[in-house]
Design a protein around this motif. Structure first.
Motif, PDB file in Angstrom:
ATOM      1  N   VAL A  70     -14.105 -11.977  -0.542  1.00 50.77           N
ATOM      2  CA  VAL A  70     -13.094 -11.702   0.486  1.00 50.77           C
ATOM      3  C   VAL A  70     -11.728 -11.505  -0.166  1.00 50.77           C
ATOM      4  O   VAL A  70     -10.969 -10.605   0.199  1.00 50.77           O
ATOM      5  N   LEU A  71     -11.423 -12.348  -1.155  1.00 52.36           N
ATOM      6  CA  LEU A  71     -10.158 -12.189  -1.885  1.00 52.36           C
ATOM      7  C   LEU A  71     -10.116 -10.848  -2.603  1.00 52.36           C
ATOM      8  O   LEU A  71      -9.076 -10.180  -2.611  1.00 52.36           O
ATOM      9  N   ALA A  72     -11.249 -10.441  -3.190  1.00 50.07           N
ATOM     10  CA  ALA A  72     -11.297  -9.136  -3.854  1.00 50.07           C
ATOM     11  C   ALA A  72     -10.969  -8.021  -2.864  1.00 50.07           C
ATOM     12  O   ALA A  72     -10.212  -7.089  -3.180  1.00 50.07           O
ATOM     13  N   GLY A  73     -11.510  -8.124  -1.649  1.00 46.51           N
ATOM     14  CA  GLY A  73     -11.219  -7.128  -0.630  1.00 46.51           C
ATOM     15  C   GLY A  73      -9.750  -7.105  -0.246  1.00 46.51           C
ATOM     16  O   GLY A  73      -9.152  -6.032  -0.078  1.00 46.51           O
ATOM     17  N   LEU A  74      -9.149  -8.273  -0.119  1.00 46.68           N
ATOM     18  CA  LEU A  74      -7.724  -8.346   0.212  1.00 46.68           C
ATOM     19  C   LEU A  74      -6.867  -7.741  -0.894  1.00 46.68           C
ATOM     20  O   LEU A  74      -5.878  -7.045  -0.626  1.00 46.68           O
ATOM     21  N   LEU A  75      -7.241  -7.991  -2.143  1.00 42.35           N
ATOM     22  CA  LEU A  75      -6.482  -7.445  -3.269  1.00 42.35           C
ATOM     23  C   LEU A  75      -6.610  -5.924  -3.337  1.00 42.35           C
ATOM     24  O   LEU A  75      -5.627  -5.223  -3.631  1.00 42.35           O
ATOM     25  N   VAL A  76      -7.797  -5.410  -3.061  1.00 42.11           N
ATOM     26  CA  VAL A  76      -7.976  -3.956  -3.036  1.00 42.11           C
ATOM     27  C   VAL A  76      -7.102  -3.343  -1.944  1.00 42.11           C
ATOM     28  O   VAL A  76      -6.404  -2.342  -2.166  1.00 42.11           O
ATOM     29  N   GLY A  77      -7.125  -3.933  -0.748  1.00 41.41           N
ATOM     30  CA  GLY A  77      -6.289  -3.426   0.329  1.00 41.41           C
ATOM     31  C   GLY A  77      -4.802  -3.485  -0.006  1.00 41.41           C
ATOM     32  O   GLY A  77      -4.057  -2.544   0.274  1.00 41.41           O
ATOM     33  N   LEU A  78      -4.385  -4.589  -0.640  1.00 44.08           N
ATOM     34  CA  LEU A  78      -2.975  -4.725  -1.022  1.00 44.08           C
ATOM     35  C   LEU A  78      -2.586  -3.698  -2.069  1.00 44.08           C
ATOM     36  O   LEU A  78      -1.486  -3.133  -2.013  1.00 44.08           O
ATOM     37  N   SER A  79      -3.481  -3.419  -3.016  1.00 46.49           N
ATOM     38  CA  SER A  79      -3.163  -2.420  -4.051  1.00 46.49           C
ATOM     39  C   SER A  79      -2.970  -1.045  -3.424  1.00 46.49           C
ATOM     40  O   SER A  79      -2.090  -0.281  -3.825  1.00 46.49           O
ATOM     41  N   GLY A  80      -3.806  -0.719  -2.420  1.00 46.34           N
ATOM     42  CA  GLY A  80      -3.645   0.563  -1.748  1.00 46.34           C
ATOM     43  C   GLY A  80      -2.343   0.633  -0.971  1.00 46.34           C
ATOM     44  O   GLY A  80      -1.675   1.674  -0.934  1.00 46.34           O
ATOM     45  N   LEU A  81      -1.968  -0.479  -0.353  1.00 48.12           N
ATOM     46  CA  LEU A  81      -0.715  -0.520   0.392  1.00 48.12           C
ATOM     47  C   LEU A  81       0.482  -0.372  -0.551  1.00 48.12           C
ATOM     48  O   LEU A  81       1.434   0.347  -0.255  1.00 48.12           O
ATOM     49  N   LEU A  82       0.424  -1.030  -1.701  1.00 48.31           N
ATOM     50  CA  LEU A  82       1.503  -0.905  -2.684  1.00 48.31           C
ATOM     51  C   LEU A  82       1.620   0.527  -3.184  1.00 48.31           C
ATOM     52  O   LEU A  82       2.726   1.026  -3.440  1.00 48.31           O
ATOM     53  N   ASP A  83       0.478   1.191  -3.325  1.00 46.22           N
ATOM     54  CA  ASP A  83       0.491   2.586  -3.761  1.00 46.22           C
ATOM     55  C   ASP A  83       1.235   3.465  -2.764  1.00 46.22           C
ATOM     56  O   ASP A  83       1.972   4.374  -3.152  1.00 46.22           O
ATOM     57  N   SER A  84       1.042   3.205  -1.481  1.00 46.81           N
ATOM     58  CA  SER A  84       1.776   3.975  -0.471  1.00 46.81           C
ATOM     59  C   SER A  84       3.234   3.550  -0.389  1.00 46.81           C
ATOM     60  O   SER A  84       4.121   4.370  -0.116  1.00 46.81           O
ATOM     61  N   LEU A  85       3.501   2.268  -0.636  1.00 45.38           N
ATOM     62  CA  LEU A  85       4.874   1.780  -0.585  1.00 45.38           C
ATOM     63  C   LEU A  85       5.755   2.429  -1.650  1.00 45.38           C
ATOM     64  O   LEU A  85       6.915   2.757  -1.383  1.00 45.38           O
ATOM     65  N   ASP A  86       5.203   2.602  -2.862  1.00 47.00           N
ATOM     66  CA  ASP A  86       6.041   3.189  -3.909  1.00 47.00           C
ATOM     67  C   ASP A  86       6.435   4.615  -3.554  1.00 47.00           C
ATOM     68  O   ASP A  86       7.577   5.038  -3.761  1.00 47.00           O
ATOM     69  N   GLY A  87       5.489   5.370  -2.945  1.00 44.20           N
ATOM     70  CA  GLY A  87       5.831   6.721  -2.515  1.00 44.20           C
ATOM     71  C   GLY A  87       6.839   6.722  -1.382  1.00 44.20           C
ATOM     72  O   GLY A  87       7.755   7.548  -1.349  1.00 44.20           O
ATOM     73  N   ALA A  88       6.681   5.778  -0.452  1.00 43.65           N
ATOM     74  CA  ALA A  88       7.623   5.689   0.666  1.00 43.65           C
ATOM     75  C   ALA A  88       9.021   5.339   0.165  1.00 43.65           C
ATOM     76  O   ALA A  88      10.019   5.886   0.654  1.00 43.65           O
ATOM     77  N   LEU A  89       9.095   4.445  -0.809  1.00 44.48           N
ATOM     78  CA  LEU A  89      10.399   4.075  -1.364  1.00 44.48           C
ATOM     79  C   LEU A  89      11.029   5.248  -2.117  1.00 44.48           C
ATOM     80  O   LEU A  89      12.223   5.526  -1.975  1.00 44.48           O
ATOM     81  N   ALA A  90      10.219   5.934  -2.928  1.00 46.40           N
ATOM     82  CA  ALA A  90      10.753   7.032  -3.735  1.00 46.40           C
ATOM     83  C   ALA A  90      11.223   8.185  -2.856  1.00 46.40           C
ATOM     84  O   ALA A  90      12.344   8.693  -3.009  1.00 46.40           O
ATOM     85  N   ILE A  91      10.367   8.602  -1.926  1.00 49.35           N
ATOM     86  CA  ILE A  91      10.710   9.748  -1.085  1.00 49.35           C
ATOM     87  C   ILE A  91      11.739   9.368  -0.028  1.00 49.35           C
ATOM     88  O   ILE A  91      12.707  10.091   0.203  1.00 49.35           O
ATOM     89  N   GLY A  92      11.547   8.208   0.591  1.00 46.30           N
ATOM     90  CA  GLY A  92      12.433   7.806   1.677  1.00 46.30           C
ATOM     91  C   GLY A  92      13.860   7.521   1.242  1.00 46.30           C
ATOM     92  O   GLY A  92      14.790   7.650   2.042  1.00 46.30           O
ATOM     93  N   THR A  93      14.049   7.130  -0.008  1.00 46.17           N
ATOM     94  CA  THR A  93      15.397   6.820  -0.497  1.00 46.17           C
ATOM     95  C   THR A  93      15.959   7.909  -1.415  1.00 46.17           C
ATOM     96  O   THR A  93      16.993   7.711  -2.039  1.00 46.17           O
ATOM     97  N   GLY A  94      15.257   9.038  -1.508  1.00 51.85           N
ATOM     98  CA  GLY A  94      15.756  10.149  -2.320  1.00 51.85           C
ATOM     99  C   GLY A  94      15.616   9.940  -3.811  1.00 51.85           C
ATOM    100  O   GLY A  94      16.318  10.590  -4.592  1.00 51.85           O
ATOM    101  N   ARG A  95      14.706   9.033  -4.223  1.00 48.55           N
ATOM    102  CA  ARG A  95      14.529   8.787  -5.659  1.00 48.55           C
ATOM    103  C   ARG A  95      13.241   9.393  -6.208  1.00 48.55           C
ATOM    104  O   ARG A  95      12.827   9.077  -7.326  1.00 48.55           O
ATOM    105  N   ALA A  96      12.609  10.269  -5.437  1.00 49.68           N
ATOM    106  CA  ALA A  96      11.370  10.905  -5.903  1.00 49.68           C
ATOM    107  C   ALA A  96      11.667  11.846  -7.065  1.00 49.68           C
ATOM    108  O   ALA A  96      12.695  12.529  -7.084  1.00 49.68           O
TER     109      ALA A  96
END
Length: 232
Positions: A70-96
């Motif tokens: 179950v922890l492995a599943g949570l970590l996989v989900g969190l890694s995917g969310l972090l992957d989207s967060l970095d793009g949202a931060l880069a594009i959303g703040t003009g740092r892409a």
């Protein structure tokens, strides 16, 4: 920070005009944008690195089995969310940037290799885990090569985009952890769920790649770019 609609439009431009109206893609990107707003001061590269570390951290609990899955599943989900967060931060703040775009793609492929390794560690047959990982890589490789051949559009949203891969792996581990210790037709329930999840992922990957390949066949029907002469 860009508004959600401005972010979706900018994300589409950075991804070759990809359609952001598909419910899964729009929902995933909207969640990332919402979570990124209070984190706008963070450097996107730090979030990218954190996503890779979290994905790799899913392998040990996957190997431990039992409720650790179950922890492995949570970590996989969190890694995917972090992957989207970095793009949202880069594009959303003009740092892409082009460098960040390439780095993010490389880290995506590394995290998917970690998902495949975790599936194998949790009990999936080695060949099935390898196929799962390869079919995570293949669609993006095809798009990259098509781009070099002059295709500048991303193409249709297939069955096997990044959010689907993350969700499939995360749900497989979480489901396996929940049935750990149960016997199904004489087989360990966790191993059965892991193997089934990997197999379904391979099926989705094959269908998604075929869907993309069919589209590329039409896009690549022309004569192609003029080759650059090499040295004599």
């Amino acid at each position: 920070m860009l508004s959600r609609e401005e972010y979706l439009e900018a994300w589409s431009r950075w991804h070759g005009g990809a359609d952001t109206q598909a419910p899964l893609v729009r929902g995933w990107l909207s969640l990332a944008h919402t979570l990124a707003r209070p984190l706008a001061v963070l450097p996107p590269v730090a979030v990218t690195a954190a996503g890779a570390v979290v994905a790799a951290a899913a392998v040990p609990p996957a190997a431990a089995g039992g409720a650790w899955l179950v922890l492995a599943g949570l970590l996989v989900g969190l890694s995917g969310l972090l992957d989207s967060l970095d793009g949202a931060l880069a594009i959303g703040t003009g740092r892409a940037s082009q460098r960040g775009f390439v780095l993010d793609s490389v880290v995506d492929r590394l995290t998917e290799a970690a998902y495949a390794a975790a599936l194998w560690a949790a009990g999936a047959p080695g060949w099935l885990a390898v196929c799962f990982g390869a079919l995570c890589w293949l669609p993006d490789y095809l798009r990259a090569r098509a781009g070099q051949a002059g295709v500048h559009r991303t193409g249709p949203i297939s069955l096997w985009e990044r959010p689907t891969r993350v969700a499939m792996a995360a749900l497989t581990f979480a489901g396996a952890g929940m049935v750990s210790g149960l016997q199904v037709a004489g087989l360990d329930g966790a191993s059965l769920v892991v193997t089934t999840g990997a197999a379904v992922g391979v099926l989705f990957g094959a269908l998604g790649t075929a869907q993309l390949g069919r589209w590329l066949r039409g896009e690549l029907a022309g004569p192609g770019p003029v080759p650059i002469p090499g040295p004599d």
